[in-house]
Enzyme design. Structure first.
Site, PDB file in Angstrom:
ATOM      1  N   ARG A 250      11.726  -6.175   5.033  1.00 52.03           N
ATOM      2  CA  ARG A 250      11.496  -4.733   4.929  1.00 52.03           C
ATOM      3  C   ARG A 250      12.351  -3.948   5.932  1.00 52.03           C
ATOM      4  O   ARG A 250      12.532  -4.358   7.058  1.00 52.03           O
ATOM      5  CB  ARG A 250      10.016  -4.456   5.194  1.00 52.03           C
ATOM      6  CG  ARG A 250       9.627  -3.007   5.000  1.00 52.03           C
ATOM      7  CD  ARG A 250       8.238  -2.898   4.469  1.00 52.03           C
ATOM      8  NE  ARG A 250       7.251  -2.834   5.540  1.00 52.03           N
ATOM      9  CZ  ARG A 250       5.951  -2.708   5.316  1.00 52.03           C
ATOM     10  NH1 ARG A 250       5.482  -2.656   4.085  1.00 52.03           N
ATOM     11  NH2 ARG A 250       5.117  -2.651   6.312  1.00 52.03           N
TER      12      ARG A 250
ATOM     13  N   ARG B 169      -9.522   0.519   8.565  1.00 46.42           N
ATOM     14  CA  ARG B 169      -8.970  -0.796   8.881  1.00 46.42           C
ATOM     15  C   ARG B 169     -10.005  -1.701   9.548  1.00 46.42           C
ATOM     16  O   ARG B 169      -9.731  -2.864   9.802  1.00 46.42           O
ATOM     17  CB  ARG B 169      -7.844  -0.653   9.909  1.00 46.42           C
ATOM     18  CG  ARG B 169      -6.492  -0.341   9.377  1.00 46.42           C
ATOM     19  CD  ARG B 169      -5.746  -1.587   8.979  1.00 46.42           C
ATOM     20  NE  ARG B 169      -4.398  -1.693   9.501  1.00 46.42           N
ATOM     21  CZ  ARG B 169      -3.375  -0.917   9.169  1.00 46.42           C
ATOM     22  NH1 ARG B 169      -3.534   0.071   8.351  1.00 46.42           N
ATOM     23  NH2 ARG B 169      -2.188  -1.136   9.673  1.00 46.42           N
TER      24      ARG B 169
ATOM     25  N   ARG C  73      11.177  -2.353  11.884  1.00 39.83           N
ATOM     26  CA  ARG C  73      10.194  -1.837  12.842  1.00 39.83           C
ATOM     27  C   ARG C  73       9.897  -2.854  13.945  1.00 39.83           C
ATOM     28  O   ARG C  73       9.981  -4.050  13.718  1.00 39.83           O
ATOM     29  CB  ARG C  73       8.889  -1.483  12.115  1.00 39.83           C
ATOM     30  CG  ARG C  73       9.002  -0.210  11.303  1.00 39.83           C
ATOM     31  CD  ARG C  73       7.833   0.079  10.385  1.00 39.83           C
ATOM     32  NE  ARG C  73       6.594  -0.613  10.661  1.00 39.83           N
ATOM     33  CZ  ARG C  73       5.541  -0.577   9.832  1.00 39.83           C
ATOM     34  NH1 ARG C  73       5.595   0.119   8.703  1.00 39.83           N
ATOM     35  NH2 ARG C  73       4.448  -1.217  10.123  1.00 39.83           N
TER      36      ARG C  73
ATOM     37  N   ARG D  66      -0.222  -9.505  13.238  1.00 34.90           N
ATOM     38  CA  ARG D  66      -0.811  -8.483  12.347  1.00 34.90           C
ATOM     39  C   ARG D  66      -1.604  -9.126  11.228  1.00 34.90           C
ATOM     40  O   ARG D  66      -2.653  -8.625  10.829  1.00 34.90           O
ATOM     41  CB  ARG D  66       0.288  -7.596  11.755  1.00 34.90           C
ATOM     42  CG  ARG D  66       0.721  -6.489  12.693  1.00 34.90           C
ATOM     43  CD  ARG D  66       2.056  -5.944  12.292  1.00 34.90           C
ATOM     44  NE  ARG D  66       2.035  -5.199  11.050  1.00 34.90           N
ATOM     45  CZ  ARG D  66       3.078  -5.064  10.239  1.00 34.90           C
ATOM     46  NH1 ARG D  66       4.217  -5.651  10.512  1.00 34.90           N
ATOM     47  NH2 ARG D  66       2.980  -4.331   9.154  1.00 34.90           N
TER      48      ARG D  66
ATOM     49  N   LYS E  93       0.834  -1.212   0.000  1.00 37.30           N
ATOM     50  CA  LYS E  93       0.000   0.000   0.000  1.00 37.30           C
ATOM     51  C   LYS E  93       0.865   1.258   0.000  1.00 37.30           C
ATOM     52  O   LYS E  93       0.606   2.180  -0.770  1.00 37.30           O
ATOM     53  CB  LYS E  93      -0.914   0.023   1.239  1.00 37.30           C
ATOM     54  CG  LYS E  93      -1.945  -1.078   1.268  1.00 37.30           C
ATOM     55  CD  LYS E  93      -2.927  -0.876   2.413  1.00 37.30           C
ATOM     56  CE  LYS E  93      -2.288  -0.956   3.794  1.00 37.30           C
ATOM     57  NZ  LYS E  93      -1.826  -2.318   4.174  1.00 37.30           N
TER      58      LYS E  93
END
Ligand code: ADP
Ligand code: ZN
Length: 215
Positions: free
Chosen positions: A127, A88, A162, A173, A13
């Protein structure tokens, strides 16, 4: 353009949103970026949101709606916006609908990014994100690495993994996404707004979205 980007964590996204801002100057509104900025700056919002975010939980709907009400009323949104990471949950989608009516905003459509689960898992664990809250450039150690010393190509700050990108937090998640966010696909289908895009390559996806905007 006035669009919502839907997709699992790691569906791309953020990358798609950034590429779309170059198209017509619409602003990217990422609730994740706003929240991380607030945590870093130590604001009231940040203090309230931090624990939820670190464990991979969603921040309560009410906090998100307060934030988005203000953000969507800002003048730069009139030109157009790309909502990245919001809504969300079904309550957020319903509140957004009311807010859009109030502000007399009409969405073009909702972009659903469809990415296979194994691709998502691989992307999330590789990531890296720029630690500078004004930059937050996203890298991937395999396909789009930062500089060899691990710093950001744009601003020179260190890039980091992160807190919510550890294996356990990622698993959580994804479960949260399946439970709370994936019902939005049906919600927007019923609203007649849903457009689905197979999304393995962000650039191709952006081209397909542009085509749809022109249609
Ligand atoms: P992701 O990579 O999972 O899409 P984001 O950067 O969009 O992550 O968001 C990071 C975290 O911020 C989420 O895990 C959640 O805790 C919080 N968050 C972001 N947007 C929302 C939202 N619309 N509603 C609730 N929580 C949110
Ligand atoms: Zn940077």
């Amino acid at each position: 353009m006035k669009i919502i980007l839907l997709g699992a964590p790691g569906a791309g996204k953020g990358t798609v949103a950034k590429l779309l801002t170059d198209y017509d100057g619409s602003v990217q509104i990422s609730t994740g970026d706003i929240l991380r900025g607030a945590v870093k700056a130590g604001t009231e919002l940040g203090k309230k949101a931090k624990a939820y975010m670190d464990s991979g939980d969603l921040v309560p709907d009410q906090l998100i709606m307060e934030l988005m009400k203000e953000r969507l009323a800002e003048p730069d949104c009139q030109q157009g916006f790309i909502l990245d990471g919001f809504p969300r949950t079904i309550p957020q989608a319903e509140a957004l609908k009311g807010l859009m009516d109030e502000l007399r905003i009409r969405l073009d459509f909702v972009v659903s990014l469809e990415v296979p689960r194994d691709v998502i898992l691989d992307r999330l664990t590789t990531r890296r994100t720029c630690s500078n809250s004004d930059c937050q450039e996203i890298y991937n150690i395999k396909s789009n690495p930062p500089l060899p010393d691990g710093t950001c190509k744009k601003c020179g700050s260190p890039t980091i993994q992160r807190d919510d990108e550890t294996e356990a937090a990622i698993q959580y998640r994804l479960e949260t996404y399946a439970k709370k966010t994936s019902p939005l696909i049906e919600f927007y289908q019923k609203e007649g707004l849903l457009k689905q895009f197979a999304s393995l390559n962000s650039k191709d996806t952006v081209e397909a979205v542009k085509k749809q905007l022109q249609a």
